[in-house]
Design an enzyme around this catalytic site. Structure first.
Site, PDB file in Angstrom:
ATOM      1  N   SER A 130       7.340   5.158   9.887  1.00 29.73           N
ATOM      2  CA  SER A 130       7.365   3.903   9.144  1.00 29.73           C
ATOM      3  C   SER A 130       5.978   3.298   9.054  1.00 29.73           C
ATOM      4  CB  SER A 130       8.329   2.923   9.801  1.00 29.73           C
ATOM      5  OG  SER A 130       7.667   2.310  10.886  1.00 29.73           O
ATOM      6  N   LYS A 131       5.875   2.314   8.187  1.00 25.96           N
ATOM      7  CA  LYS A 131       4.588   1.661   7.959  1.00 25.96           C
ATOM      8  C   LYS A 131       4.046   1.040   9.245  1.00 25.96           C
ATOM      9  CE  LYS A 131       5.304   1.064   3.114  1.00 25.96           C
ATOM     10  NZ  LYS A 131       5.086   0.349   1.885  1.00 25.96           N
ATOM     11  N   ARG A 132       4.949   0.653  10.136  1.00 24.37           N
ATOM     12  CA  ARG A 132       4.509  -0.027  11.359  1.00 24.37           C
ATOM     13  C   ARG A 132       4.047   0.946  12.449  1.00 24.37           C
ATOM     14  NH1 ARG A 132       4.117  -4.488   9.890  1.00 24.37           N
ATOM     15  NH2 ARG A 132       5.640  -5.506   8.563  1.00 24.37           N
ATOM     16  N   ASP A 133       4.459   2.222  12.341  1.00 20.98           N
ATOM     17  CA  ASP A 133       4.166   3.167  13.418  1.00 20.98           C
ATOM     18  C   ASP A 133       2.680   3.343  13.693  1.00 20.98           C
ATOM     19  OD1 ASP A 133       6.773   3.683  13.994  1.00 20.98           O
ATOM     20  OD2 ASP A 133       6.935   5.328  12.559  1.00 20.98           O
ATOM     21  N   PRO A 171       0.839  -1.195   0.000  1.00 18.79           N
ATOM     22  CA  PRO A 171       0.000   0.000   0.000  1.00 18.79           C
ATOM     23  C   PRO A 171       0.876   1.248   0.000  1.00 18.79           C
ATOM     24  CG  PRO A 171       0.140  -0.904   2.205  1.00 18.79           C
ATOM     25  CD  PRO A 171       0.864  -1.863   1.321  1.00 18.79           C
TER      26      PRO A 171
END
Ligand code: GLU
Length: 510
Positions: free
Chosen positions: A265-268, A16
């Site tokens: 980041s994508k995980r944040d 994404p």
């Protein structure tokens, strides 16, 4: 004559689109529209190992939701079609071969296993292996092997790659529209792979340069993670003889975590409870990540917030529509340092946009929520409710908790409010108020206000006590807009019924 402005957003469909990617697309879009130029979507899908099904569709849907329209692209077509690199496969080899022929590139035959072994040997000696000018003439390359062996290996389908032959000890002078002049000594750089025989595909570097050239891109606006590739890109333009039409470059600084430390980041998002993606994402292996759209943000608010993360209009305006952003946009006002993302500010933007939405649009968004609660209300009523509560909401999903009492009578009464107001003369006076209300024919807020206030004054009752007790009976808690507005909307019968029900349920105060 200045060349026509043509910019491209060139994502790789590897997942994404992160909000940093949306910001890159947005700055490209704003720049193109400001300059009266073209905004192009090119899908860079030459890395088949990292290809994720559904990612391209996600990218186009996300940008469409944000209101960015492409002039040319995978769905729009255009004079440089196709715009998906996997469909342009045949184009690239000739340029890789041209670079070999002109001595700017060479064949390399080392297998992945051989390279892994060399890397491991280096590591064992505490060194890092780089495929560069120091080793290329001792490895299996066309710089080292005789031309017959090279030809024979190619003929026999021995796997090969074409690598760029990075010049030795040359200073590449580059210019970035955001960072200014940048210099790099080529001896610090390695020989990047440009083309692979295994899948007959170019790598990012070659495909990107060839396509930017063929698509007549005038400005490359992209994230700063690509800055280290800039010397190679300059040298590729030069080696291919295209330096005169080389685009101008602008590398955008990173979006930083809310703490200000490190790249967002994508995980944040999932860790810190805010979306980092424009739309909800369902990965092919079943993972889901939050999206701004599904979390209830308006596209305009999201776009406005993103635009100001790394750029400013040169004045103190904060609320800008897409047209205003286009009008005000310039690369000169893009910052050089990273921008800290503030989830609280994102919510603030949404609240600002929500306030200015017209009640009819909000009512359309609220109706399905009401239906979920089993409420069937007519549109005019819902519109009026939206008008009364929108100042206090951040999302349409806040509406129910702010306005449930307009649609259903309270079943219970908040203890705190009961203890504070259901005492002394208040219940008795509420009963009197009910009788006053029963006489009001024209049940509009102004009439109610006038009649109720005169009655309070005549009796010299304490206004706050009366109105708060009234609110407790109608709303069940100490919240909401003016009681006159609430009473007008729920109507006389419902107002009286609720007063009776409170008197009944709460009884005589102890
Ligand atoms: N495909 C690259 C990416 O995924 C494009 C970088 C560029 O704009 O040159 O970001």
């Amino acid at each position: 004559m200045d060349r026509r402005v043509r910019v491209r957003f060139a994502p790789s469909p590897t997942g994404p689109l992160h909000m940093g990617g949306v910001r890159t697309a947005l700055y490209n879009y704003l720049f193109a529209k400001k300059m009266g130029g073209d905004f192009i979507l090119r899908i860079e899908d030459t890395d088949s190992q990292r290809f994720v099904p559904g990612a391209e569709k996600y990218i186009t849907e996300a940008l469409n939701w944000c209101g960015m329209k492409f002039d040319e692209g995978v769905n729009e077509g255009g004079p440089c079609a196709p715009y998906r690199q996997s469909e342009r496969k045949e184009i690239y080899l000739q340029y890789a071969l041209q670079l070999v022929a002109s001595g700017h590139a060479y064949y390399a035959f080392d297998s992945a296993e051989e390279l892994d072994k060399i890397r491991a040997d280096y590591e064992a000696q505490g060194k890092t292996f780089a495929y560069n000018y120091l080793v290329r003439e001792s490895l299996q390359t066309s710089l080292n092997l005789d031309s017959e062996t090279v030809q024979e290996r190619i003929r026999n389908n021995h796997n090969w790659v074409i690598r760029f032959k990075m010049p030795v000890d040359r200073i590449v002078k580059m210019h970035d529209l955001i960072r200014g002049d940048v210099e790099v000594n080529t001896s610090t750089l390695d020989d990047k792979v440009l083309y692979k025989s295994t899948d007959s595909l170019p790598t990012y570097h070659l495909a990107n340069i060839v396509d930017d050239h063929l698509m007549e891109i005038s400005h490359v606006i992209r994230g700063e993670e690509w800055l280290p590739s800039l010397p190679l890109h300059y040298l590729l333009y030069e080696a291919l003889g295209w330096q005169d039409s080389q685009p101008k470059f602008a590398h955008l600084p990173l979006l930083l975590k809310p703490t200000g430390k490190g790249k967002l980041s994508k995980r944040d998002g999932d860790k810190m409870g805010f979306p980092v993606f424009p739309l909800e994402w369902h990965s092919p292996d079943g993972e889901t990540a939050h999206g701004y759209r599904e979390d209830g943000y308006f596209a305009e608010a999201f776009v406005n917030m993103l635009a100001l993360l790394g750029w400013n209009p040169g004045d103190d305006r904060e609320i800008l529509s897409m047209e205003e952003l286009i009008e005000a946009f310039s690369l000169e006002h893009c910052g050089k340092s990273g921008s800290r993302f503030d989830p609280e500010k994102a919510r603030w933007f949404n609240a600002q946009y929500l306030k200015t939405k017209d009640n009819s649009e909000l009512a359309d968004l609220y109706q399905p929520i009401l239906e979920n609660y089993g409420v069937k209300a007519d549109k005019t009523m819902v519109e009026k409710v939206c008008g009364l509560i929108k100042e206090r909401a951040t999302f349409v999903s806040d509406f129910w908790s702010l306005s449930d009492y307009f649609f259903v009578a309270p079943e219970s009464f908040e203890d705190k409010a009961v203890n504070k107001f259901w005492k002394g003369e208040n219940p008795n006076r509420l009963q009197q108020l009910r009788d006053v209300i029963a006489t009001i024919e024209d049940f509009r807020a102004e009439v109610l206000e006038h009649t109720i206030h005169s009655w309070i004054e005549q009796n010299q009752y304490p206004m706050g006590q009366i109105m708060n007790t009234f609110r407790l009976a109608i709303v069940g808690r100490s919240m909401g807009p003016s009681m006159m507005e609430i009473a007008e909307l729920i109507g006389r019968d419902q107002t009286i019924q609720r007063i009776n029900s409170a008197l009944d349920k709460l009884g005589n105060p102890a």
